[in-house]
Design a protein around this motif. Structure first.
Motif, short mmCIF file in Angstrom:
data_model
loop_
_atom_site.label_atom_id
_atom_site.label_comp_id
_atom_site.label_asym_id
_atom_site.label_seq_id
_atom_site.Cartn_x
_atom_site.Cartn_y
_atom_site.Cartn_z
N TYR A 150 0.84 -1.20 0.00
CA TYR A 150 0.00 0.00 0.00
C TYR A 150 0.88 1.26 0.00
O TYR A 150 1.99 1.26 0.55
CB TYR A 150 -0.91 0.03 1.22
CG TYR A 150 -1.98 -1.03 1.24
CD1 TYR A 150 -3.18 -0.87 0.56
CD2 TYR A 150 -1.78 -2.22 1.95
CE1 TYR A 150 -4.16 -1.86 0.58
CE2 TYR A 150 -2.75 -3.21 1.97
CZ TYR A 150 -3.93 -3.02 1.29
OH TYR A 150 -4.90 -4.00 1.31
N LYS A 179 -8.13 -7.49 2.61
CA LYS A 179 -7.28 -6.66 1.76
C LYS A 179 -8.15 -5.58 1.11
O LYS A 179 -9.36 -5.72 1.02
CB LYS A 179 -6.59 -7.49 0.67
CG LYS A 179 -5.77 -8.66 1.21
CD LYS A 179 -4.56 -8.21 1.97
CE LYS A 179 -3.72 -9.39 2.44
NZ LYS A 179 -2.53 -8.95 3.22
N HIS A 181 -6.73 -3.36 -1.82
CA HIS A 181 -5.95 -2.67 -2.85
C HIS A 181 -6.84 -2.02 -3.91
O HIS A 181 -6.59 -0.88 -4.31
CB HIS A 181 -4.97 -3.65 -3.51
CG HIS A 181 -3.90 -4.15 -2.58
ND1 HIS A 181 -4.11 -5.21 -1.73
CD2 HIS A 181 -2.64 -3.72 -2.36
CE1 HIS A 181 -3.01 -5.42 -1.02
NE2 HIS A 181 -2.10 -4.53 -1.38
N THR A 182 -7.87 -2.73 -4.33
CA THR A 182 -8.78 -2.16 -5.32
C THR A 182 -9.54 -0.98 -4.75
O THR A 182 -9.71 0.04 -5.42
CB THR A 182 -9.78 -3.22 -5.82
OG1 THR A 182 -9.06 -4.29 -6.43
CG2 THR A 182 -10.75 -2.62 -6.84
N ALA A 260 -10.85 -9.49 -6.99
CA ALA A 260 -9.57 -10.17 -7.19
C ALA A 260 -8.46 -9.60 -6.30
O ALA A 260 -7.54 -10.32 -5.91
CB ALA A 260 -9.15 -10.06 -8.66
N ASN A 261 -8.56 -8.30 -5.97
CA ASN A 261 -7.54 -7.66 -5.14
C ASN A 261 -8.12 -7.11 -3.85
O ASN A 261 -7.79 -6.00 -3.44
CB ASN A 261 -6.86 -6.53 -5.93
CG ASN A 261 -6.01 -7.08 -7.07
OD1 ASN A 261 -5.13 -7.90 -6.84
ND2 ASN A 261 -6.27 -6.62 -8.28
N GLU A 264 -13.86 -4.16 -2.53
CA GLU A 264 -14.11 -3.06 -3.44
C GLU A 264 -15.58 -2.68 -3.36
O GLU A 264 -16.42 -3.49 -2.95
CB GLU A 264 -13.74 -3.43 -4.87
CG GLU A 264 -14.49 -4.65 -5.40
CD GLU A 264 -14.00 -5.09 -6.76
OE1 GLU A 264 -14.84 -5.13 -7.70
OE2 GLU A 264 -12.80 -5.39 -6.90
#
Length: 266
Positions: A150, A179, A181-182, A260-261, A264
């Motif tokens: 990040y 997580k 990230h998206t 996937a990341n 979101e």
């Protein structure tokens, strides 16, 4: 989706601008979970290091893979450069140790005041609160996030951390597995279009980010404490508090999904 992100950003900016440090603490107490949180951050860093080392070893095979990876990286870099021209990076800030120290001092004093108001202060709790000055909570959070890829110079990372912790608590999940990230990228894209951020000073951006790190970490500590003691009544209170926090930001757990990341917005 943009409406939800915008509502969240607006809510966090209003909280940062209008509320005192006390508002983040609610009816919080303090216990062994502060140190569980501290240990969790270090465990997270160690786990991330192992994961990325193993991933790197798996990818270190043929030169064709490396060439493909280099080509892909170049293409990605070109796309990123093009995108950056369309979106400003007003969400970024340069970290200052002095700003973090000021926020830490304010938050620790706010916690002490809240515990005193609740009539829960004891010599042991006073000692534990004093120890917080040496913990470097924000530094540990930033280190754990950085180890997982990040950008800790982004306000979006701090906002996502605060949101994901509350989401995880509201849905009673294992926080270490979540997580975002998206979601960070979604926030950055929306924040890049927010002209009000461009007018914020670097110190104000960092102050807001540091308060979010504190708020998320406090919620995490209360959640871990309820898990440790097996107090179902307290767990119910905390999960409702986390859901309410999300609702104040214009969000609900149903608006988030695993992609996937990581998490979101739908």
């Amino acid at each position: 989706m943009k409406k939800s992100i915008s509502a969240f950003i607006l809510g966090m900016m209003l909280m940062s601008a209008s509320q005192s440090s006390h508002a983040l603490f609610g009816n919080a107490g303090i216990g062994d979970s502060w140190w569980q949180s501290s240990s969790a951050y270090q465990n997270n860093i160690d786990a991330n290091r192992r994961y990325y080392r193993e991933l790197q070893e798996k990818r270190g095979g043929s030169s064709s893979k490396k060439t493909s990876k280099a080509t892909s990286s170049k293409t990605t870099s070109t796309k990123t450069t093009t995108q950056s021209k369309k979106t400003s990076n007003a969400y970024r800030y340069s970290h200052s140790a002095s700003v973090t120290k000021q926020v830490n001092d304010e938050m620790i004093q706010a916690l002490r005041t809240q515990v005193q108001r609740n009539g829960a202060m004891t010599p042991q709790i006073e000692q534990e609160i004093t120890r917080l000055k040496d913990v470097d909570l924000i530094g540990q959070v930033r280190g754990a996030l950085r180890s997982d890829g990040y950008d800790t110079s982004s306000m979006a990372t701090a906002m996502a951390y605060y949101l994901v912790v509350n989401y995880g608590v509201a849905t009673q999940q294992n926080l270490a597995t979540l997580k975002a990230h998206t979601f960070v990228k979604q926030l950055e894209a929306s924040m890049g279009e927010d002209s009000s951020l461009a007018n914020m000073s670097n110190a104000d951006k960092q102050r807001m980010a540091d308060m979010l790190y504190w708020g998320g970490s406090l919620m995490m500590a209360k959640y871990l404490e309820a898990q440790r003691t097996g107090n179902r009544t307290q767990m119910g209170v905390i999960t409702r508090e986390a859901s309410y926090t999300l609702s104040q930001m214009g969000l609900s757990t149903s608006q988030l999904k695993n992609g996937a990341n990581g998490l979101e917005l739908r």
